[in-house]
Structures are given as structure tokens and as C-alpha cells.
Design a protein around this motif. Structure first.
Motif, PDB file in Angstrom:
ATOM      1  N   GLN A 155       8.662  -0.050 -13.065  1.00 44.27           N
ATOM      2  CA  GLN A 155       8.719   1.487 -12.356  1.00 44.27           C
ATOM      3  C   GLN A 155       9.341   2.218 -13.376  1.00 44.27           C
ATOM      4  N   THR A 156      10.550   1.648 -14.050  1.00 42.59           N
ATOM      5  CA  THR A 156      11.306   2.272 -14.993  1.00 42.59           C
ATOM      6  C   THR A 156      10.275   2.839 -16.211  1.00 42.59           C
ATOM      7  N   TYR A 157       9.413   2.164 -16.653  1.00 40.13           N
ATOM      8  CA  TYR A 157       8.467   2.234 -17.659  1.00 40.13           C
ATOM      9  C   TYR A 157       7.676   3.514 -17.238  1.00 40.13           C
ATOM     10  N   ILE A 158       7.338   3.703 -15.993  1.00 40.77           N
ATOM     11  CA  ILE A 158       6.421   4.882 -15.351  1.00 40.77           C
ATOM     12  C   ILE A 158       7.423   5.909 -15.621  1.00 40.77           C
ATOM     13  N   ALA A 159       8.593   5.703 -14.700  1.00 36.33           N
ATOM     14  CA  ALA A 159       9.612   7.027 -14.793  1.00 36.33           C
ATOM     15  C   ALA A 159       9.883   7.641 -16.153  1.00 36.33           C
ATOM     16  N   LEU A 160       9.722   6.807 -17.070  1.00 37.35           N
ATOM     17  CA  LEU A 160      10.341   7.267 -18.541  1.00 37.35           C
ATOM     18  C   LEU A 160       9.388   7.882 -19.179  1.00 37.35           C
TER      19      LEU A 160
ATOM     20  N   ALA B 108       0.761  -1.184  -0.070  1.00 32.34           N
ATOM     21  CA  ALA B 108      -0.099   0.041   0.061  1.00 32.34           C
ATOM     22  C   ALA B 108       0.772   1.352  -0.108  1.00 32.34           C
ATOM     23  N   MET B 109       1.723   1.382   1.002  1.00 35.85           N
ATOM     24  CA  MET B 109       2.884   2.506   0.882  1.00 35.85           C
ATOM     25  C   MET B 109       3.415   2.672  -0.363  1.00 35.85           C
ATOM     26  N   TYR B 110       4.081   1.569  -1.090  1.00 33.46           N
ATOM     27  CA  TYR B 110       4.403   1.790  -2.411  1.00 33.46           C
ATOM     28  C   TYR B 110       3.447   2.292  -3.276  1.00 33.46           C
ATOM     29  N   VAL B 111       2.275   1.665  -3.509  1.00 29.45           N
ATOM     30  CA  VAL B 111       1.371   2.298  -4.371  1.00 29.45           C
ATOM     31  C   VAL B 111       1.062   3.813  -4.051  1.00 29.45           C
ATOM     32  N   ILE B 112       1.029   4.269  -2.749  1.00 25.49           N
ATOM     33  CA  ILE B 112       0.885   5.358  -2.411  1.00 25.49           C
ATOM     34  C   ILE B 112       1.933   6.602  -2.845  1.00 25.49           C
ATOM     35  N   GLU B 113       3.265   6.100  -2.667  1.00 17.30           N
ATOM     36  CA  GLU B 113       4.434   6.855  -3.144  1.00 17.30           C
ATOM     37  C   GLU B 113       4.452   6.858  -4.506  1.00 17.30           C
ATOM     38  N   LEU B 114       4.040   5.716  -5.271  1.00 12.69           N
ATOM     39  CA  LEU B 114       4.165   5.780  -6.850  1.00 12.69           C
ATOM     40  C   LEU B 114       3.053   6.855  -7.229  1.00 12.69           C
ATOM     41  N   LEU B 115       1.824   6.894  -6.590  1.00 11.99           N
ATOM     42  CA  LEU B 115       0.924   8.092  -7.098  1.00 11.99           C
ATOM     43  C   LEU B 115       1.586   9.524  -6.787  1.00 11.99           C
ATOM     44  N   GLN B 116       2.075   9.613  -5.500  1.00 16.76           N
ATOM     45  CA  GLN B 116       2.680  10.822  -5.309  1.00 16.76           C
ATOM     46  C   GLN B 116       3.829  11.362  -6.410  1.00 16.76           C
TER      47      GLN B 116
ATOM     48  N   PHE C  82      -1.053  -3.230 -10.993  1.00 17.86           N
ATOM     49  CA  PHE C  82      -1.167  -1.741 -10.652  1.00 17.86           C
ATOM     50  C   PHE C  82      -0.489  -0.766 -11.359  1.00 17.86           C
ATOM     51  N   ILE C  83       0.768  -1.078 -11.339  1.00 21.51           N
ATOM     52  CA  ILE C  83       1.579   0.007 -12.366  1.00 21.51           C
ATOM     53  C   ILE C  83       1.238  -0.222 -13.907  1.00 21.51           C
TER      54      ILE C  83
END
Length: 245
Positions: A221-226, A96-104, A142-143
């Protein structure tokens, strides 16, 4: 004007002696920041109310909204969903904290996106009530769906003619690209399998070892960051990978 909306808490900081400022992803308005007065007082009416604004909380709120202001106000709030396990189970809380930070890191604009709100809400509820296998696989699912809701859905499918997933272009291709942002072989195959899933419960049937899950999580995560400007560094990734191991 006063509006009724659901909200998912992303971040909360102390404000003054008795209040908080909380950043919430709302169903009606997207990302908004609110002042919540008096929730840190020790009086009978306020005691324990700050717990409502911990990250990942799902709330029903009545809020004042003025598009010309950066800080809004919360009039009333109550639980929209009361967690049974997520706040106390180490694995579920880490996800959950990973999901929330990903959204941040990913939500840069305040615009509303109801479909994204429902994705986040459903994901957190599944974390609370799903099996351990579902919970361990859920960050990957989720990602991929987050990318789709943000406008850069991965294209194509994995097969013998397209065995490489180009993370920069977001598409399955025949040959490895010149840049280093891709996955191939078994990792690409599993990514294709995850992309084809329609329901959370399908995650129960995907068995991944620690190394595969770790590499896929890093790749996604790299995919999102790109694709998200100024994405930054995720501090919770290491914690999640350790817990999932």
C-alpha cells in the motif's frame, strides 16, 4: 448518445428523495458519475433496485454519455455477475471493500483502461469463488497488478544480488536505500514470488502467516501511495488486517 458498457460500482450516495448518484468504473469510459433516478422509490417497479448500486457490484448498463458533462445518466441496468458469497462472507467482503477503497484513492482521472477494468472484474469474481487461501492472498496480488496497470510496474527480480525491494523506485536492488521505503529479506523474497505469478490459482500455493501478510500489505500500500498523488488514508486497511488475522 446511448452506450452499452459494463461497470463496477465504487461509491453511491443518496440524491433527492428517490434517486442516487453513483461513481462507477466503466469499461468504455473509465471513472464516471451517474444519476440513477427513482431506484429508492417504494413502488413495485423500483423496490430493491438500489441494491444494484452497492460498492463492488458488477453491472451491465446502458448510459447516456456527454464528454462535456461531469454527471451522466443511466438508462438501463442489470447484473453482469451475481455474487454467491462475496456480499455475505466476512472475509470476502472485507477484501472486496479494501479493493474498492484502494481504487477510490488511486483512480484520479476518468480515462478508460480496459485492461484495468478486466483486472478489477476478474479479481472480484475470484474473491467470490476462490478458496480462503486465495482470498487472503488476493489483496497483495491485486495491489502489485494495479500498480502495473497505472504505469509504475515493479522492476527486476529477487535474488542474492538484489535482496532489497525499493518501494520508492519500484525496483529490486543490492543495498538498502537511504530512505525508509523498502523491504528486505523474507518480505522481499515473497514479494518477488508474488510478482512472478501468472494466474490467480497460484495464490493457493503461497502460505503466509498473519504477521508476514500484514507487513506485506502495508508495504505494498505504501508503494501505491508513493506513486499516486494525494493518495490519502485508507480506512479499510485496519478492518482487513483484523479480519485476515
Amino acid at each position: 448518445m446511448i452506450h452499452a458498457t459494463k461497470g463496477i460500482v465504487l461509491r453511491t450516495v443518496k440524491y433527492g428523495d428517490t434517486s442516487v448518484i453513483t461513481t462507477v468504473y466503466t469499461e468504455l469510459f473509465g471513472v464516471q458519475s451517474y444519476i440513477v433516478k427513482g431506484v429508492r422509490q417504494s413502488s413495485k417497479t423500483s423496490a430493491g433496485k438500489a441494491v444494484y448500486f452497492q460498492p463492488a457490484a458488477i453491472l451491465e448498463m446502458e448510459v447516456y454519455h456527454n464528454e462535456l458533462k461531469q454527471l451522466q445518466f443511466v438508462k438501463e441496468f442489470q447484473w453482469a455477475y451475481l455474487y454467491e458469497r462475496l456480499l455475505f462472507d466476512v472475509l470476502r467482503n472485507a477484501v472486496a471493500m479494501y479493493v474498492i477503497e484502494l481504487l477510490q484513492h488511486s483512480l484520479k482521472q476518468p480515462e478508460a483502461n480496459p485492461e484495468l477494468f478486466y483486472l478489477i472484474e476478474d479479481t472480484l469474481k475470484q474473491l467470490d469463488k476462490g478458496s480462503d487461501t486465495l482470498v487472503a492472498n488476493l489483496p497483495l496480488y491485486f495491489i502489485l497488478h494495479l500498480g502495473s496497470e497505472l504505469g509504475f510496474q515493479m522492476q527486476g527480480t529477487y535474488h542474492a544480488q538484489t535482496p532489497v525491494l525499493d518501494l520508492q523506485e519500484g525496483i529490486f536492488i543490492l543495498e538498502k536505500p537511504a530512505h525508509p521505503y523498502y523491504i528486505a529479506g523474507q518480505l522481499a523474497q515473497i514479494a518477488g514470488q508474488l510478482l512472478s505469478l501468472q494466474f490467480y490459482n497460484d495464490l493457493d500455493h503461497i502460505s503466509l502467516n498473519r504477521q508476514i501478510r500484514r507487513e506485506l500489505l502495508q508495504a505494498f500500500q505504501t508503494y501505491i501511495a508513493l506513486h499516486v498523488a494525494d493518495f490519502g488514508e485508507m480506512r479499510s486497511l485496519g478492518v482487513l488486517q483484523e479480519v485476515l488475522s
